[in-house]
Design a protein around this motif. Sequence first.
Motif, PDB file in Angstrom:
ATOM      1  N   PHE A  94      -1.598  -6.418   5.451  1.00  0.00           N
ATOM      2  CA  PHE A  94      -1.018  -5.827   4.281  1.00  0.00           C
ATOM      3  C   PHE A  94       0.197  -6.379   3.803  1.00  0.00           C
ATOM      4  O   PHE A  94       0.578  -6.827   2.809  1.00  0.00           O
ATOM      5  CB  PHE A  94      -1.126  -4.501   4.490  1.00  0.00           C
ATOM      6  CG  PHE A  94      -0.272  -3.579   3.388  1.00  0.00           C
ATOM      7  CD1 PHE A  94      -0.842  -3.386   2.058  1.00  0.00           C
ATOM      8  CD2 PHE A  94       1.129  -3.098   3.739  1.00  0.00           C
ATOM      9  CE1 PHE A  94      -0.226  -2.673   1.197  1.00  0.00           C
ATOM     10  CE2 PHE A  94       1.711  -2.249   2.512  1.00  0.00           C
ATOM     11  CZ  PHE A  94       1.039  -2.280   1.481  1.00  0.00           C
ATOM     12  N   GLU A 115       0.476 -10.136   2.125  1.00  0.00           N
ATOM     13  CA  GLU A 115       0.034 -10.403   0.766  1.00  0.00           C
ATOM     14  C   GLU A 115       1.101  -9.956  -0.123  1.00  0.00           C
ATOM     15  O   GLU A 115       1.122 -10.258  -1.480  1.00  0.00           O
ATOM     16  CB  GLU A 115      -1.119  -9.392   0.698  1.00  0.00           C
ATOM     17  CG  GLU A 115      -2.397 -10.000   1.299  1.00  0.00           C
ATOM     18  CD  GLU A 115      -3.553  -8.924   0.882  1.00  0.00           C
ATOM     19  OE1 GLU A 115      -4.359  -9.437   0.293  1.00  0.00           O
ATOM     20  OE2 GLU A 115      -3.655  -7.865   1.808  1.00  0.00           O
ATOM     21  N   LEU A 116       2.355  -9.189   0.254  1.00  0.00           N
ATOM     22  CA  LEU A 116       3.091  -8.900  -0.603  1.00  0.00           C
ATOM     23  C   LEU A 116       4.409  -9.911  -0.812  1.00  0.00           C
ATOM     24  O   LEU A 116       5.294  -9.719  -1.647  1.00  0.00           O
ATOM     25  CB  LEU A 116       3.507  -7.076  -0.255  1.00  0.00           C
ATOM     26  CG  LEU A 116       2.476  -6.333  -0.414  1.00  0.00           C
ATOM     27  CD1 LEU A 116       3.220  -4.946   0.296  1.00  0.00           C
ATOM     28  CD2 LEU A 116       2.106  -5.961  -1.711  1.00  0.00           C
ATOM     29  N   LYS A 146      -1.512  -7.699  -8.443  1.00  0.00           N
ATOM     30  CA  LYS A 146      -1.848  -8.181  -7.391  1.00  0.00           C
ATOM     31  C   LYS A 146      -1.395  -7.081  -6.388  1.00  0.00           C
ATOM     32  O   LYS A 146      -2.369  -6.655  -5.404  1.00  0.00           O
ATOM     33  CB  LYS A 146      -1.517  -9.695  -7.040  1.00  0.00           C
ATOM     34  CG  LYS A 146      -2.074  -9.950  -5.426  1.00  0.00           C
ATOM     35  CD  LYS A 146      -1.107 -11.116  -5.057  1.00  0.00           C
ATOM     36  CE  LYS A 146      -1.449 -11.197  -3.423  1.00  0.00           C
ATOM     37  NZ  LYS A 146      -0.569 -12.193  -2.612  1.00  0.00           N
ATOM     38  N   SER A 147      -0.098  -6.691  -6.379  1.00  0.00           N
ATOM     39  CA  SER A 147       0.448  -5.542  -5.561  1.00  0.00           C
ATOM     40  C   SER A 147      -0.448  -4.269  -5.691  1.00  0.00           C
ATOM     41  O   SER A 147      -0.644  -3.427  -4.781  1.00  0.00           O
ATOM     42  CB  SER A 147       1.574  -5.326  -5.749  1.00  0.00           C
ATOM     43  OG  SER A 147       2.282  -5.276  -6.923  1.00  0.00           O
ATOM     44  N   VAL A 173      -3.509  -4.546  -3.966  1.00  0.00           N
ATOM     45  CA  VAL A 173      -3.307  -4.535  -2.406  1.00  0.00           C
ATOM     46  C   VAL A 173      -3.246  -3.300  -2.064  1.00  0.00           C
ATOM     47  O   VAL A 173      -3.732  -2.760  -1.026  1.00  0.00           O
ATOM     48  CB  VAL A 173      -2.074  -5.543  -2.211  1.00  0.00           C
ATOM     49  CG1 VAL A 173      -1.547  -5.262  -0.674  1.00  0.00           C
ATOM     50  CG2 VAL A 173      -2.187  -6.936  -2.385  1.00  0.00           C
ATOM     51  N   ILE A 174      -2.578  -2.513  -2.857  1.00  0.00           N
ATOM     52  CA  ILE A 174      -2.203  -0.925  -2.367  1.00  0.00           C
ATOM     53  C   ILE A 174      -3.562  -0.351  -2.506  1.00  0.00           C
ATOM     54  O   ILE A 174      -3.953   0.281  -1.480  1.00  0.00           O
ATOM     55  CB  ILE A 174      -1.448  -0.417  -3.526  1.00  0.00           C
ATOM     56  CG1 ILE A 174      -0.133  -0.889  -3.649  1.00  0.00           C
ATOM     57  CG2 ILE A 174      -1.476   1.217  -3.222  1.00  0.00           C
ATOM     58  CD1 ILE A 174       0.921  -0.674  -2.350  1.00  0.00           C
TER      59      ILE A 174
END
Lengths: 293, 608
Positions: free
Chosen positions: A101, A104-105, B2-3, B6-7
Amino acid sequence: MSEYAIEVSNVTVRYGRVLAVDRVTLAVPRGSVYALLGRNGAGKSSLVRCLLGQRQPESGTIRAFGEDVWTHRAALMQRMGVVSEEADAPPEMTVDQLVRFCSELYARWDQNEVDERLKRFEVSRSSRFGALSKGQKKQVLLALALATSPDLLVLDDPTLGLDVVARKSLFDEVIAELADRGITVFLTTHDLAGIETLADRVAIMKNGALVLEEDLDALKARFRRIRFAAKPVALQESALRTALVRNWGNGAEAIVTNYDDVAFERLRSTNAEVSALSLEDIFIAVAGEGAQS
Amino acid sequence: MKSTLVIARRELTEKRFVFVSAIAFALLTLIVPFLPGVHAGERRNALVIASLGWAVIFTMGLAAILGSTIIGRELSDGRLSFYFSKPVPANSIWFGKLIAALVLLGTCFAIIALPAIVAGSEEAVRTWTNSPRDARAVVGIVLALAAAFFLLSHVIGTFVRSRSAWLVFDFIALAVCGTAVWLLARPLLLGFAIDLIRTLALILGLYTAVTIIAAGAWQVARGRTDRKRSHMELSRFLWMSLGCGLLVMAAFVAWVVSVSLTQVKPDFVQQASNGSWAMIAGKTAHRNDYRAAFLYNVADGRSVRLSSLQPWWGTTFSADGKSAAWFVPSPGASELYVARLDVPMPTPTPTGITGVASFDALSDDGSRIATIERPGLLSVYDLETKTSLGSARLPDAPYWLGDFITPELVRIYGAVEKPRTAYFDIFEYDVRKKTLQRTGEMPGFPRLNHDGSLCVLYSRRPALEIRDARSGALLTSVAPQQNGQLLTATFLRDGRIASVEDRKGSSLVRLLSPNGAEIRDTPLPGRASRYFITEAGSGLLAVVMREPNQAGFRTAVVDVNRGVVTRIEPALRAADRTFGPWLLCFTPHGLVSWNPATGEKRLVTGQS
């Protein structure tokens, strides 16, 4: 470009009627190890939450690398690694999922770093975060924070729950290594002995206010313990200011906050003896119960 | 973006056990058809009902749980800081969680409803709607309800979990908004604007949903990890935004109700038999199905807006033309309003008399009103003192006719449920003695004369019948001449009777004395499929003639005293209850007041 990694200016935080942080101003030079100290409830974590852009202060501003943390939080977090006081990662996630997780950030994610750290900490990657011990949780969060290749590492009471070995490893290996690499470290801790050899600069909060902020060397130079074999003590004549005066055997012991050799010479006639103080002694003198703030 | 994804993915990963639960529920429904008591022929239906039922219950329950925990629980558990210590914009946190929740809801519904869909989606939908065509609509409604449930749960969850004093403000704001919605809906309800209300409710619902979504984003962006501030920010955004929305809606409603008489498309017109006032009601231009009603003076064009009017029944003028009464609808019971018309500007005045009246009539002087509420409660009120003068129980009837014969005597014609010989039972209520008496029965629809002593019957009858209005007894009958067909008949104000007959290709107006004696015939130009007579005074009748094949109307002005047609007005139709000298008439261009004597027309509503 600002010479400070963090600039806190006149920050006040309230929880309803409770004043948690009272007009605090401080600055953290780039590349330094900065320790924010204080007793429980002194306001350290409130200030850290503001520093991380998670809470807006009632007044005042906080900048990181010259940018307001409230408005530019998301962008600044690319440059900041964070280990919070409470292990706040979702308990259902496995360590591996957490790593994926986070990877990816962050633009500067260092997978090797996190792999090595987790291996060294001997944390099982398939374990659920919620099932880890307090110390392991902190270690995972530290591994994740370091893998972001941060310019600034914010550690809010990182030793909470760590055993002696892990605590020593944190200070002696991790923070020392980061300091060597020129990464700014801002931490709050109750482990004063651990930080004493590493901190460049310390600040002490008491009842929400900043009562002291100084380079550690200068601080230790001006804080001294003077012991007198007999009473009464005539410190006023020496122009030395006391932070604490208490009984010591038949005599007395004083902690002075502006020690200098010339002033001390005036006390020679009283058989006074001077000795250096540890950071813990200074902290007790400043933030302890009998302290004359 | 993208974030955000992802969340969303992280949230879905965290809640993957919900998918497992949904699959378990879907499998559970497969057992239902084989439970004891389910007949072999009913197994498919049992599966469909169980599958859809579980799908709805599960989805709604999940929506409530997800909504109340999406932000609220993480805030109260202090776990939102995990996201905020990452380089993730606040909007990504909110929308990522939102997307995950909606995906979860939709997917779980689909999983549990899958057996029903496989077994036959037509049956599945028919279970609820009797229409297999609405399958998408049903799914859409369920998912929309789930989304609404989810959003409301989020708001309530945040409010409750914050344990902040802002909750008091929320209650006040909710009460204010609720009151505002009612105040906005009420004038539209009074205007029977059901379609418009439905549309506005849909818009308000969508607006509220968008507002809650935006408020959630604002809450996360401004409140971040601070539980109390998060509540405060959500409240502030939500109520301010809803307030603004309601203000815009209030402006729209104000525009809708501020309709002028010229914008009314009248479908209801009733003119007093004396004086010059009329009630006009109808839908309005550019306002969907909103209806407006006005009192209108045909002589001088004065008009008074009425807050509402139940058209077709419950509106009445006194015989002297100086009073009007009508019912203003409201949930439960309508209220009777009255207005004196012999003043410069009539003022609608509530009487406090409420009920769901199916009939009402004013006494000749307008001082008393008689009403009938189902199932047959006749009441007489004094309008000056607003007190009941008496009441009596009538047999229930599909509808009632009647009037004050004198201020002390009310005559009621109660329609018979299954007419054989009698179409109406006749009753008289003596206000002074408070007694109800059945006085006779009427074998057809009666048209009364001015004093209520006589009536004519013509509908579906071989001859025009003049009967005693009190007993229904036949006094005389007048057969059409030359094998003609009786088409309509009415008493004139002077007591004479005017009828229209069709005689082999031509039509004519017959004028009879009150006892049926022949006075004069007046031939009408051409034929029509239907006729309707209204009196314009000075011996003039306006005979409305519907063209064959319902092509339109024309109106012939007949001078019954001279026996001549003085005027033909094409494309003009006098309203059903209108009296001269100015008649309210429908034309293709709108409603006009028309003077049959001179032919002058004045536009009341519509295009000039």
